[in-house]
Enzyme design. Structure first.
Site, short mmCIF file in Angstrom:
data_model
loop_
_atom_site.label_atom_id
_atom_site.label_comp_id
_atom_site.label_asym_id
_atom_site.label_seq_id
_atom_site.Cartn_x
_atom_site.Cartn_y
_atom_site.Cartn_z
N SER A 15 61.46 130.12 -43.31
CA SER A 15 61.84 129.98 -44.72
C SER A 15 62.48 131.26 -45.22
CB SER A 15 60.61 129.65 -45.58
OG SER A 15 59.66 130.70 -45.50
N LEU A 17 64.31 134.50 -46.47
CA LEU A 17 65.29 135.45 -45.93
C LEU A 17 65.44 135.30 -44.42
CD1 LEU A 17 64.33 138.64 -47.97
CD2 LEU A 17 65.95 136.83 -48.56
N SER A 147 60.74 146.36 -48.61
CA SER A 147 60.82 145.78 -49.95
C SER A 147 61.07 146.90 -50.94
CB SER A 147 59.52 145.05 -50.29
OG SER A 147 59.44 144.77 -51.68
N TYR A 160 50.55 145.43 -50.56
CA TYR A 160 51.93 145.09 -50.22
C TYR A 160 52.83 146.32 -50.24
CZ TYR A 160 56.43 142.64 -50.45
OH TYR A 160 57.71 142.20 -50.20
N THR A 195 63.86 132.82 -53.24
CA THR A 195 63.25 132.15 -52.11
C THR A 195 62.18 131.18 -52.62
OG1 THR A 195 61.57 133.87 -51.86
CG2 THR A 195 63.66 134.18 -50.68
#
Length: 252
Positions: A15, A17, A147, A160, A195
């Site tokens: 899914s 990217l 990110s 994260y 996304t």
């Protein structure tokens, strides 16, 4: 590196990217190994891309699963030329709510998938690349997805953000390690992209996020990410760096 006839391993290919990049690389003539936890999505994408695609259900946080996946890729295609690490999770959680601390297992799971799992896939792919015949001095390309969170540190995203900062921190030392083999290492730090994760955002939240983006003031298209992946593969002078792909968004 010209992609025709090359072999690309893409994690998180089911899914978002990763999927967009897999489609772009396949259209350029690459054989693509699609790695993801979601077997149904992988199978559907492999069927869409045809005989030059291999779907391998893989848990990047499980070393045995990763080893089996790389073995399957080499057994099918014989080599690995490109590795795109796009698998990841963004499990939120503040370090404490004032009464209870963030469970250590929550933090650990994010690190195991986003950083340790990424490193595991990368180390096995680059070892395979070292045996390739060089073309114009090049044997392979590693692209790791970080990110914008790595240096913007949003609230509730300690796990994260730190995992993605680790991806950036890997880039230069690993590039130095593998330069002698003719392998390049580049990280991409995407901003806000349209996304499946973004599809669950309420309209008001989405509008507020888009106002933070300078120009164009919208979420990125996965195809724009895929275009950058292709350019990195084809442009030999990209190495040992992190590229921000975020239209100037700054979050807090």
């Amino acid at each position: 590196m010209e992609l025709l006839g090359r072999v690309a391993v893409i994690t998180g290919a089911g899914s978002g990217l990763g999927r967009a990049a897999a489609i772009r690389l396949a259209k350029q003539g690459a054989q693509v190994a699609l790695l993801d936890m979601d077997e149904s999505r992988l199978t559907a994408l492999a069927d869409e891309l045809g005989e030059d695609a291999l779907a391998v259900q893989t848990n990047v946080a499980d070393p045995d699963s990763v080893a089996a996946a790389i073995e399957a890729v080499l057994g099918r295609f014989g080599q690995i030329d490109v590795c795109l690490n796009a698998a990841g999770v963004a499990t939120p959680g503040a370090i404490t709510n004032g009464q209870e601390s963030l469970p250590l297992e929550t933090f650990r799971k994010v690190i195991e998938i986003n950083l340790i799992g990424l490193f595991d896939v990368m180390r096995q792919c680059v070892t395979a690349m070292a045996s390739n015949e060089p073309v114009d001095g090049e044997r392979g390309v590693i692209i790791n997805v970080s990110s914008g969170a790595w240096d913007q540190g949003q609230r509730g995203q300690a796990a994260y953000a730190s995992s993605k900062a680790g991806v950036v921190g890997l880039t230069l030392p690993v590039a130095r390690d593998v330069a002698k083999f003719g392998v390049r290492v580049v990280a991409i730090a995407p901003g806000l992209f349209d996304t499946s994760m973004a599809s669950f955002l309420p309209d008001k939240v989405r509008a507020r996020l888009e106002k933070m983006i300078l120009q164009p003031s919208r979420l990125g298209h996965p195809e724009e990410f895929a275009a950058l992946v292709l350019h990195i593969v084809e442009n030999q002078y990209f190495n040992a760096t992190t590229i921000s792909l975020d239209a100037g968004v700054r979050m807090s």
